[in-house]
Motif scaffolding. Structure first.
Motif, PDB file in Angstrom:
ATOM      1  N   GLY A 218      15.296 -21.474 -40.218  1.00  0.00           N
ATOM      2  CA  GLY A 218      14.436 -22.588 -40.596  1.00  0.00           C
ATOM      3  C   GLY A 218      14.431 -23.629 -39.480  1.00  0.00           C
ATOM      4  O   GLY A 218      15.111 -23.478 -38.463  1.00  0.00           O
ATOM      5  N   PRO A 219      13.663 -24.705 -39.683  1.00  0.00           N
ATOM      6  CA  PRO A 219      13.386 -25.650 -38.604  1.00  0.00           C
ATOM      7  C   PRO A 219      14.502 -26.631 -38.267  1.00  0.00           C
ATOM      8  O   PRO A 219      14.453 -27.283 -37.234  1.00  0.00           O
ATOM      9  N   GLY A 220      15.476 -26.790 -39.136  1.00  0.00           N
ATOM     10  CA  GLY A 220      16.541 -27.768 -38.854  1.00  0.00           C
ATOM     11  C   GLY A 220      17.318 -28.120 -40.107  1.00  0.00           C
ATOM     12  O   GLY A 220      18.535 -27.915 -40.169  1.00  0.00           O
TER      13      GLY A 220
ATOM     14  N   SER B  34      21.251 -24.314 -29.191  1.00  0.00           N
ATOM     15  CA  SER B  34      20.372 -25.369 -28.685  1.00  0.00           C
ATOM     16  C   SER B  34      19.403 -25.839 -29.766  1.00  0.00           C
ATOM     17  O   SER B  34      18.883 -26.941 -29.689  1.00  0.00           O
ATOM     18  N   LEU B  35      19.161 -25.037 -30.795  1.00  0.00           N
ATOM     19  CA  LEU B  35      18.110 -25.393 -31.761  1.00  0.00           C
ATOM     20  C   LEU B  35      18.521 -25.298 -33.238  1.00  0.00           C
ATOM     21  O   LEU B  35      17.944 -25.963 -34.082  1.00  0.00           O
ATOM     22  N   VAL B  36      19.502 -24.461 -33.546  1.00  0.00           N
ATOM     23  CA  VAL B  36      19.897 -24.286 -34.951  1.00  0.00           C
ATOM     24  C   VAL B  36      20.877 -25.396 -35.338  1.00  0.00           C
ATOM     25  O   VAL B  36      21.707 -25.822 -34.534  1.00  0.00           O
TER      26      VAL B  36
ATOM     27  N   LEU C 110       0.706 -25.906 -31.326  1.00  0.00           N
ATOM     28  CA  LEU C 110       1.261 -25.639 -29.990  1.00  0.00           C
ATOM     29  C   LEU C 110       2.776 -25.762 -30.004  1.00  0.00           C
ATOM     30  O   LEU C 110       3.330 -26.834 -30.264  1.00  0.00           O
ATOM     31  N   PHE C 111       3.424 -24.657 -29.730  1.00  0.00           N
ATOM     32  CA  PHE C 111       4.869 -24.624 -29.523  1.00  0.00           C
ATOM     33  C   PHE C 111       5.138 -24.908 -28.043  1.00  0.00           C
ATOM     34  O   PHE C 111       4.262 -24.682 -27.188  1.00  0.00           O
ATOM     35  N   LEU C 112       6.337 -25.312 -27.725  1.00  0.00           N
ATOM     36  CA  LEU C 112       6.846 -25.322 -26.345  1.00  0.00           C
ATOM     37  C   LEU C 112       5.918 -26.019 -25.349  1.00  0.00           C
ATOM     38  O   LEU C 112       5.847 -25.619 -24.188  1.00  0.00           O
ATOM     39  N   SER C 113       5.200 -27.030 -25.810  1.00  0.00           N
ATOM     40  CA  SER C 113       4.153 -27.609 -24.959  1.00  0.00           C
ATOM     41  C   SER C 113       4.294 -29.114 -24.752  1.00  0.00           C
ATOM     42  O   SER C 113       3.391 -29.737 -24.173  1.00  0.00           O
TER      43      SER C 113
ATOM     44  N   VAL D  58       1.835 -34.979 -33.907  1.00  0.00           N
ATOM     45  CA  VAL D  58       3.004 -34.432 -33.208  1.00  0.00           C
ATOM     46  C   VAL D  58       4.213 -34.687 -34.094  1.00  0.00           C
ATOM     47  O   VAL D  58       4.413 -35.807 -34.578  1.00  0.00           O
ATOM     48  N   VAL D  59       4.980 -33.623 -34.335  1.00  0.00           N
ATOM     49  CA  VAL D  59       6.209 -33.812 -35.110  1.00  0.00           C
ATOM     50  C   VAL D  59       7.386 -33.414 -34.233  1.00  0.00           C
ATOM     51  O   VAL D  59       7.507 -32.271 -33.800  1.00  0.00           O
ATOM     52  N   TYR D  60       8.207 -34.399 -33.965  1.00  0.00           N
ATOM     53  CA  TYR D  60       9.414 -34.181 -33.162  1.00  0.00           C
ATOM     54  C   TYR D  60      10.553 -33.879 -34.121  1.00  0.00           C
ATOM     55  O   TYR D  60      10.750 -34.597 -35.108  1.00  0.00           O
ATOM     56  N   ARG D  61      11.275 -32.802 -33.886  1.00  0.00           N
ATOM     57  CA  ARG D  61      12.420 -32.397 -34.703  1.00  0.00           C
ATOM     58  C   ARG D  61      12.097 -32.433 -36.210  1.00  0.00           C
ATOM     59  O   ARG D  61      12.776 -33.096 -37.006  1.00  0.00           O
TER      60      ARG D  61
ATOM     61  N   ALA E 238       9.141 -30.414 -30.035  1.00  0.00           N
ATOM     62  CA  ALA E 238       8.023 -31.012 -30.775  1.00  0.00           C
ATOM     63  C   ALA E 238       6.961 -29.967 -31.098  1.00  0.00           C
ATOM     64  O   ALA E 238       6.700 -29.060 -30.306  1.00  0.00           O
ATOM     65  N   MET E 239       6.345 -30.123 -32.253  1.00  0.00           N
ATOM     66  CA  MET E 239       5.225 -29.287 -32.656  1.00  0.00           C
ATOM     67  C   MET E 239       3.967 -30.147 -32.535  1.00  0.00           C
ATOM     68  O   MET E 239       3.922 -31.254 -33.060  1.00  0.00           O
ATOM     69  N   ILE E 240       2.975 -29.618 -31.828  1.00  0.00           N
ATOM     70  CA  ILE E 240       1.712 -30.345 -31.680  1.00  0.00           C
ATOM     71  C   ILE E 240       0.660 -29.627 -32.524  1.00  0.00           C
ATOM     72  O   ILE E 240       0.384 -28.450 -32.306  1.00  0.00           O
TER      73      ILE E 240
HETATM   74  C1  SAM Z   1      11.757 -21.200 -28.737  1.00  0.00           C
HETATM   75  S1  SAM Z   1      10.582 -21.876 -29.803  1.00  0.00           S
HETATM   76  C2  SAM Z   1      11.196 -21.322 -31.346  1.00  0.00           C
HETATM   77  C3  SAM Z   1      10.201 -21.432 -32.465  1.00  0.00           C
HETATM   78  C4  SAM Z   1      10.798 -21.019 -33.794  1.00  0.00           C
HETATM   79  N1  SAM Z   1      11.034 -19.599 -33.830  1.00  0.00           N
HETATM   80  C5  SAM Z   1       9.946 -21.426 -34.987  1.00  0.00           C
HETATM   81  O1  SAM Z   1       9.479 -20.553 -35.736  1.00  0.00           O
HETATM   82  O2  SAM Z   1       9.791 -22.630 -35.204  1.00  0.00           O
HETATM   83  C6  SAM Z   1      11.027 -23.568 -29.748  1.00  0.00           C
HETATM   84  C7  SAM Z   1       9.833 -24.469 -29.969  1.00  0.00           C
HETATM   85  O3  SAM Z   1       9.539 -24.492 -31.357  1.00  0.00           O
HETATM   86  C8  SAM Z   1       9.176 -25.792 -31.749  1.00  0.00           C
HETATM   87  N2  SAM Z   1      10.189 -26.290 -32.679  1.00  0.00           N
HETATM   88  C9  SAM Z   1      11.309 -25.664 -33.089  1.00  0.00           C
HETATM   89  N3  SAM Z   1      11.946 -26.388 -34.024  1.00  0.00           N
HETATM   90  C10 SAM Z   1      11.212 -27.511 -34.188  1.00  0.00           C
HETATM   91  C11 SAM Z   1      11.322 -28.631 -35.055  1.00  0.00           C
HETATM   92  N4  SAM Z   1      12.316 -28.757 -35.919  1.00  0.00           N
HETATM   93  N5  SAM Z   1      10.357 -29.590 -34.981  1.00  0.00           N
HETATM   94  C12 SAM Z   1       9.320 -29.473 -34.127  1.00  0.00           C
HETATM   95  N6  SAM Z   1       9.156 -28.417 -33.308  1.00  0.00           N
HETATM   96  C13 SAM Z   1      10.087 -27.454 -33.336  1.00  0.00           C
HETATM   97  C14 SAM Z   1       9.079 -26.638 -30.491  1.00  0.00           C
HETATM   98  O4  SAM Z   1       7.762 -26.546 -30.011  1.00  0.00           O
HETATM   99  C15 SAM Z   1      10.048 -25.928 -29.588  1.00  0.00           C
HETATM  100  O5  SAM Z   1       9.705 -26.170 -28.238  1.00  0.00           O
END
Ligand code: SAM
Length: 258
Positions: free
Chosen positions: A9-11, A35-37, A162-165, A189-192, A221-223
């Protein structure tokens, strides 16, 4: 025995699936993308489990560990952020696992695209406005195939996620404008998304760069772009689906006859 590739999930640790959490809690070996989980989620692994961060490992190191532990008869989970199928780099892991005769199963997760849509309260496929959502990224160090250039995708005028942008906003805006998008097209734009420090920035194509700089958003961030993101859309009652239309009958509901 197989490796379970789980979407975290996202966080927010509560946004893992019930199945994913169960597998995490039963696992003897947990590899996670540190780095993300969210660490709070990984802390739910059972006491004594071998918990390994993967951000500093290369592919072979990571897969060697998974193969070794599975062959020792241990339950192994590999935890990925969001949904593993989206920019999860899981294919290369599956290829090597298969080469080593190790089976795997993917357990989906809530992608950040949907956590971001939820955070801004948006429906991404609005009847009569757009019925298509494109998940993509701007081209940076990672190349994007020629036929998937943003300019071409944008020509559909649908919702684009947009991911990764986050560091490539100028490029994104130029491509959208050159595809005929109006400068006042809404962008959210949603950051984290779903983390305690989540930030939401409501913007438009023409002010996106400035707004992201002002909020210091450069990563994670998700755009979301397109008219489905219009902040005013919930004040308008013109976009209705057929599904709940009283004149529209379907298998589960008869039309109203008076
Ligand atoms: C390597 S990709 C992984 C995407 C992931 N598999 C997903 O389904 O969300 C990482 C990118 O996903 C987006 N991302 C991941 N978690 C996020 C979050 N909690 N909020 C906003 N963007 C997120 C960002 O664009 C980040 O640069």
């Amino acid at each position: 025995m197989k490796v379970y590739i789980i979407g975290a999930g996202p966080g927010d640790p509560d946004l893992i699936t019930v199945k994913g959490l169960k597998l995490l809690q039963e696992a003897e070996v947990v590899l996670w993308t540190d780095s993300l989980v969210n660490e709070e989620l990984v802390a739910k692994a059972k006491p004594g489990a071998e918990v390994l961060k993967t951000a500093g490992m290369n592919l072979e190191e990571m897969v060697d560990i998974m193969v070794d532990r599975v062959k020792q008869g241990k339950r192994v989970v590999r935890v990925h952020t969001g949904d593993p199928a989206v920019y999860g780099a899981i294919l290369e892991q599956m290829v090597l696992l298969k080469k080593n005769g190790v089976e795997y199963e993917i357990v989906p997760g809530v992608s950040s695209v949907f956590a971001a849509a939820a955070a801004v309260g948006a429906e991404l496929t609005v009847p009569d406005l757009t019925q298509t959502l494109i998940l993509t990224r701007a081209e940076g160090r990672t190349p994007v195939p020629e036929r998937e250039k943003l300019h071409d995708l944008a020509s559909h005028h649908c919702t684009v996620a947009l991911f990764l942008s986050a560091t490539l906003v100028k490029k994104v805006v130029d491509e959208f404008l050159s595809a005929g998008w109006r400068p006042d097209t809404p962008v959210a734009v949603v950051y984290r998304a779903s983390w305690p420090d989540q930030k939401i920035v409501r913007s438009t194509l023409e002010t996106l760069g400035e707004d992201m700089r002002a909020h210091n958003i450069r990563s994670h961030a998700m755009i979301l772009a397109g008219w489905a993101l219009d902040p005013d859309i919930t004040n308008r009652d013109e976009f209705r689906s057929k599904l709940y239309d009283k004149e529209f009958t379907h298998r589960f509901r008869r039309g109203i006859t008076s």
